[in-house]
Design a protein around this motif. Structure first.
Motif, PDB file in Angstrom:
ATOM      1  N   ASP A   1      40.465  -9.530  33.539  1.00 51.89           N
ATOM      2  CA  ASP A   1      39.440  -8.629  33.038  1.00 51.89           C
ATOM      3  C   ASP A   1      40.061  -7.486  32.243  1.00 51.89           C
ATOM      4  OD1 ASP A   1      40.636  -7.270  35.069  1.00 51.89           O
ATOM      5  OD2 ASP A   1      38.808  -6.659  36.088  1.00 51.89           O
TER       6      ASP A   1
ATOM      7  N   ARG B   1      38.190  -5.306  29.570  1.00 52.99           N
ATOM      8  CA  ARG B   1      36.748  -5.372  29.760  1.00 52.99           C
ATOM      9  C   ARG B   1      36.203  -3.946  29.856  1.00 52.99           C
ATOM     10  NH1 ARG B   1      33.091  -9.375  33.112  1.00 52.99           N
ATOM     11  NH2 ARG B   1      34.785 -10.775  32.599  1.00 52.99           N
TER      12      ARG B   1
ATOM     13  N   THR C   1      33.963  -0.675  30.803  1.00 49.46           N
ATOM     14  CA  THR C   1      33.263  -0.254  32.004  1.00 49.46           C
ATOM     15  C   THR C   1      32.057   0.581  31.605  1.00 49.46           C
ATOM     16  OG1 THR C   1      34.557   1.769  32.235  1.00 49.46           O
ATOM     17  CG2 THR C   1      35.404  -0.208  33.326  1.00 49.46           C
TER      18      THR C   1
ATOM     19  N   PRO D   1      33.283  -2.573  35.780  1.00 48.69           N
ATOM     20  CA  PRO D   1      33.413  -3.485  34.641  1.00 48.69           C
ATOM     21  C   PRO D   1      32.065  -4.112  34.265  1.00 48.69           C
ATOM     22  CG  PRO D   1      35.129  -3.903  36.270  1.00 48.69           C
ATOM     23  CD  PRO D   1      34.168  -2.954  36.901  1.00 48.69           C
ATOM     24  N   GLU D   2      31.831  -4.242  32.989  1.00 49.42           N
ATOM     25  CA  GLU D   2      30.598  -4.901  32.549  1.00 49.42           C
ATOM     26  C   GLU D   2      30.626  -6.374  32.950  1.00 49.42           C
ATOM     27  OE1 GLU D   2      29.841  -4.322  28.439  1.00 49.42           O
ATOM     28  OE2 GLU D   2      29.644  -2.133  28.605  1.00 49.42           O
TER      29      GLU D   2
END
Length: 422
Positions: free
Chosen positions: A323, A326, A328, A351-352
């Motif tokens: 991740d 990625r 947030t 995190p998305e």
């Protein structure tokens, strides 16, 4: 363990326990405790039979608090004579059941508790060996959750025992052979650990002349470990020599088992072994705030935390797989239950993620499923997968079912000892 493969094969939510991690934790803790010491595993942390059985094979005795935990220990292969039944509210039904199952060791919390066990032992023609659970008279600073050293339901105050020892000496079928002192839980600081062991050992030193020879002194534990968040078990390199110094001062015969010294642990031994795999069911925005909805909630993890029986739940859920990079966003992570209390993360950077993705909550091998609100709303229990490294050993799930009659039809709800207690 390949958590993604396990989730694909067995679905989510799923608890995964790694026996290799349990062996590593046992090795670490044993190295930090005095060599001759006995170690109890507290089944309240995780009563899964393969977890209990692994620790029993490593030499742990079992500390249990209910008929169900007695059954779990016996099913895991623990000999009944290696089981210690504790808890401040042992009913006559529970004590009778324990005696019939061969349990012969009890931790007693009060004169009433002692007389109840004595009455039932006499009725069954059984000799039992007991520890007195003691509430030390002074608190210890720095404990995660204080159990004694303050007004407490756990144990009898040391000053009470000292002032009226005749009520605590046993007799007949009951032999008082030692003391059980448990000061606090989830302690990560070495100085706090030493302070509680010193207080416990000093209390034993003080009560020994009052009660007579002590065969065993259980100094408790409270060894801290991360819960539902990333992190490693703490190591305390100087813990062993510092405990030995305490024992040499307070209980100088301990090296020759006069008395034998015991410790207990649940969280430290089992916590790092477990992960909870869960799926993202939905991601949505409400009045400018992002909500991630999972397929698991406080019915499967952290229910006791919401009841303030565990530290507040602040898990760091990690996306399984890379991740890096990625983005947030401020997010609230919730479970599927129909209550706003079902919240894992509230308005924190996260995190998305997207519906269908897999998340994992680490360090939940202790106080996970059976410390949760499993019966609320009737969702099925997660599958529990036990591994040894990359090898899956067992796959099962708990079922809550309604059956007619009491748990043990041979025991009535009435207390047969009540007439002798008043």
């Amino acid at each position: 363990m390949n958590l993604t493969a396990i989730a694909e094969q067995y679905g989510t939510p799923a608890y995964v326990y790694d026996l290799a991690a349990i062996r590593a934790a046992h090795t670490d803790l044993s190295a930090m405790l005095p060599g001759p010491a006995k170690l109890y595993y507290s089944l309240k942390a995780n009563p899964h039979p393969l977890v209990v059985g692994q620790l029993h094979r490593l030499g742990c005795h079992a500390e249990v608090s209910s008929a169900g935990e007695i059954d779990a220990a016996l099913a895991a292969g623990v000999d009944a004579h290696h089981i210690l039944l504790t808890a401040p509210g042992k009913s006559a039904a529970t004590v009778s059941y324990a005696l019939r199952q061969g349990v012969r060791r009890f931790s007693l919390d009060s004169p009433v508790d002692l007389r109840r066990v004595a009455w039932l032992a006499e009725q069954s023609g059984t000799d039992v060996r007991c520890l007195l659970r003691v509430n030390a008279d002074q608190p210890v600073a720095g404990l995660g959750l204080t159990m004694t050293g303050a007004p407490s339901a756990f144990g009898a105050d040391a000053s009470w025992i000292e002032a009226d020892p005749a009520q605590f000496r046993g007799g007949g079928r009951v032999r008082i052979e030692g003391l059980h002192l448990y000061m606090g839980t989830n302690i990560a600081d070495e100085d706090a650990l030493i302070a509680q062991f010193d207080t416990a050992a000093a209390t034993a030193q003080r009560l020994g002349p009052v009660l007579g020879e002590l065969i065993e002194v259980d100094l408790g534990g409270g060894f801290g470990a991360p819960y539902a968040q990333t992190g490693s078990r703490p190591l305390w390199p100087s813990l062993r020599p510092r405990i030995e110094q305490v024992l040499d001062t307070r209980l100088p015969g301990w090296r020759d088992a006069r008395p034998a010294v015991a410790f207990e642990s649940g969280r430290y031994l089992a916590g790092s072994s477990g992960s909870l795999l869960c799926g993202v069911v939905d991601v949505k925005t409400s009045k400018g705030k992002t909500f991630v909805v999972l397929d698991t909630g406080i019915n499967h993890l952290g229910g006791m935390a919401g009841l303030r029986r565990l530290p507040p739940l602040r898990p760091a859920l990690a996306v399984t797989g890379p991740d890096d990079g990625r983005p947030t966003t401020r997010t609230t992570v919730v479970g599927p239950l129909c209550t706003p209390l079902d919240t894992f993360v509230r308005d924190a950077d996260f995190p998305e993620v997207h519906p269908g993705e897999l998340l994992a909550v680490p360090n939940v091998g202790a106080y996970g499923l059976t410390a949760s609100l499993l019966g609320f709303l009737g969702h099925p229990a997660p599958v529990e997968v036990v591994c040894d490294g990359d090898t899956v050993l067992d796959v099962s799930h708990l079922v809550l079912a309604r059956e007619p009659g009491p748990y043990d039809p041979a025991v009535t709800a009435a207390d047969p000892a009540v007439g002798s207690l008043v």
